[in-house]
Write an enzyme that holds these catalytic residues in place. Structure first.
Site, PDB file in Angstrom:
ATOM      1  N   ASP A  85      27.972 105.305  13.826  1.00  0.00           N
ATOM      2  CA  ASP A  85      27.723 105.046  12.410  1.00  0.00           C
ATOM      3  C   ASP A  85      29.027 104.531  11.786  1.00  0.00           C
ATOM      4  OD1 ASP A  85      26.066 105.218  10.071  1.00  0.00           O
ATOM      5  OD2 ASP A  85      26.961 107.121   9.552  1.00  0.00           O
ATOM      6  N   ARG A 144      14.895 117.075  15.613  1.00  0.00           N
ATOM      7  CA  ARG A 144      15.513 116.686  16.888  1.00  0.00           C
ATOM      8  C   ARG A 144      14.459 116.562  17.994  1.00  0.00           C
ATOM      9  NH1 ARG A 144      21.142 117.068  16.398  1.00  0.00           N
ATOM     10  NH2 ARG A 144      21.935 118.833  15.220  1.00  0.00           N
TER      11      ARG A 144
END
Ligand code: IMP
Ligand code: MG
Length: 194
Positions: free
Chosen positions: A111, A173
């Protein structure tokens, strides 16, 4: 003829599905081929950044038949925010000795680049024979430090995504695919009201 059944949506909290389980599995297999082409039959040590990289690492490792060792590093996470805050910290470091070893660092997503850079700097201090990086997702638009991974699964747009290891406040997740989290679900109190 019976009507064709529409595939079940990944999760109601997602505004769109970015990558299906089948797309991810296909790409995992091809990344394994790319890795194999670089390392040949030699041994290397995988370092997974937990928790995010657990699914990707588990699937990728099983597509690679080289002798591999596995260790994990835990870096401080976003908490309940969807934007990277401050400098990431190493919370739990390595247990294996990686001096003179070939190291492959695996993370879920690149990111701002701060996390992978921090971990690369730490690993380099331990004098590995070589260091390469592999990420499943790359959000290039958000980069703040100069950092590119050697192996990248998918380039994705600047959207907050969850599933296949990626979380928001530790949720999602366990989704098999990856999707964009609905904006109204991007605050930690959202689940209390259903
Ligand atoms: P960076 O340090 O900004 O590159 O952030 C990397 C870490 O932030 C990743 O290991 C993820 O845990 C987390 N992260 C970044 N973007 C997302 C996202 O869209 N969804 C979930 N986690 C993310
Ligand atoms: Mg992570």
């Amino acid at each position: 003829m019976p009507a064709k059944k529409k595939p079940a949506p990944l999760h109601p909290d997602l505004s769109e599905v970015l990558l299906t389980e089948a797309q991810i599995m296909r790409r995992v297999k091809s990344i394994a081929g790319e890795i194999k082409a670089v390392y040949g039959d030699g041994e290397f040590t995988i370092i997974a950044l937990i928790n995010g990289a657990v699914m990707f690492t588990a699937d990728l490792m099983r597509e690679i038949d080289n002798p591999v060792r596995l260790d994990c590093i835990r870096v401080s996470s976003y908490g309940t925010k969807t934007k990277s805050i401050g400098t990431p910290q190493i919370i739990h470091s390595l247990t294996l000795d990686i001096a003179k070893r070939h190291v492959l660092l695996i993370d879920d997503i690149l990111d701002t680049g701060k996390t992978l850079k921090l971990v690369c700097d730490l690993v380099r201090e331990l004098k590995p024979a070589s260091l390469r990086t592999c990420v499943l997702l790359d959000k290039k638009a958000r980069r703040e430090v100069a950092m590119e991974a050697d192996f990248v699964g998918f380039d994705i747009p600047n959207k907050f995504v969850v599933g296949y290891g990626l979380d928001f406040a530790e949720r999602y997740r366990n989704l098999r695919g990856i999707g964009v989290l609905r904006p109204d679900r991007q605050n930690a109190g959202a689940w209390a009201t259903g």
